[in-house]
Design a protein around this motif. Structure first.
Motif, short mmCIF file in Angstrom:
data_model
loop_
_atom_site.label_atom_id
_atom_site.label_comp_id
_atom_site.label_asym_id
_atom_site.label_seq_id
_atom_site.Cartn_x
_atom_site.Cartn_y
_atom_site.Cartn_z
N UNK A 4 -23.11 34.23 47.11
CA UNK A 4 -24.54 33.95 47.03
C UNK A 4 -24.87 33.66 45.58
N UNK A 5 -25.53 32.52 45.35
CA UNK A 5 -25.95 32.13 44.00
C UNK A 5 -27.43 31.75 44.04
N UNK A 6 -28.15 32.12 43.03
CA UNK A 6 -29.57 31.77 42.93
C UNK A 6 -29.72 30.66 41.90
N UNK A 7 -30.09 29.47 42.36
CA UNK A 7 -30.36 28.34 41.49
C UNK A 7 -31.85 28.27 41.22
N UNK A 8 -32.27 27.27 40.45
CA UNK A 8 -33.68 27.12 40.08
C UNK A 8 -34.59 27.03 41.30
N UNK A 9 -34.22 26.16 42.28
CA UNK A 9 -35.11 25.92 43.42
C UNK A 9 -34.52 26.30 44.77
N UNK A 38 -37.24 24.61 53.81
CA UNK A 38 -36.16 24.13 54.68
C UNK A 38 -34.85 24.82 54.32
N UNK A 39 -33.89 24.69 55.23
CA UNK A 39 -32.53 25.17 55.00
C UNK A 39 -31.60 23.99 55.27
N UNK A 40 -30.67 23.74 54.35
CA UNK A 40 -29.71 22.65 54.49
C UNK A 40 -28.33 23.27 54.64
N UNK A 41 -27.59 22.85 55.67
CA UNK A 41 -26.24 23.32 55.92
C UNK A 41 -25.30 22.14 55.70
N UNK A 42 -24.30 22.32 54.84
CA UNK A 42 -23.37 21.24 54.51
C UNK A 42 -21.94 21.69 54.72
N UNK A 43 -21.08 20.74 55.12
CA UNK A 43 -19.65 20.99 55.23
C UNK A 43 -18.92 19.66 55.03
N UNK A 44 -17.85 19.70 54.24
CA UNK A 44 -17.04 18.50 54.05
C UNK A 44 -16.45 18.08 55.38
N UNK A 45 -16.38 16.77 55.63
CA UNK A 45 -15.77 16.26 56.84
C UNK A 45 -14.26 16.46 56.75
N UNK A 46 -13.57 16.59 57.89
CA UNK A 46 -12.15 16.92 57.88
C UNK A 46 -11.29 16.03 56.99
#
Length: 80
Positions: A4-9, A38-46
């Motif tokens: 868990x990291x807290x960035x500026x925004x 909002x919440x953004x969920x990201x994952x690299x494609x295979x």
């Protein structure tokens, strides 16, 4: 494992796939960016060719949270 990291925004949560060696292929890390609206969920494609991204409103995130604990069926939340 996760970080868990807290960035500026945003608060950034990274989920790291940790399977015992030889049990299954590992999946790419999942990165969750939590903003005010909002919440953004990201994952690299295979193949590593790009990033898959899902954007959820806070209302959708709340419905997902509730859905994880409900039996099969159709539901609609009452307006606040």
């Amino acid at each position: 494992m996760f970080t868990i990291e807290h960035d500026f925004d945003a608060t950034v949560i990274t989920l790291v796939d940790e399977a015992p060696p030889g049990t299954r292929p590992l999946n790419e890390d999942v990165v969750i960016l939590n903003f005010d609206d909002r919440v953004v969920i990201e994952q690299m494609e295979p193949g590593g060719d790009g990033v898959s991204r899902i954007v959820l409103t806070m209302e959708q995130l709340n419905e997902l949270r509730l859905a994880l604990n409900l039996p099969e069926g159709n539901y609609r939340l009452a307006p606040p």
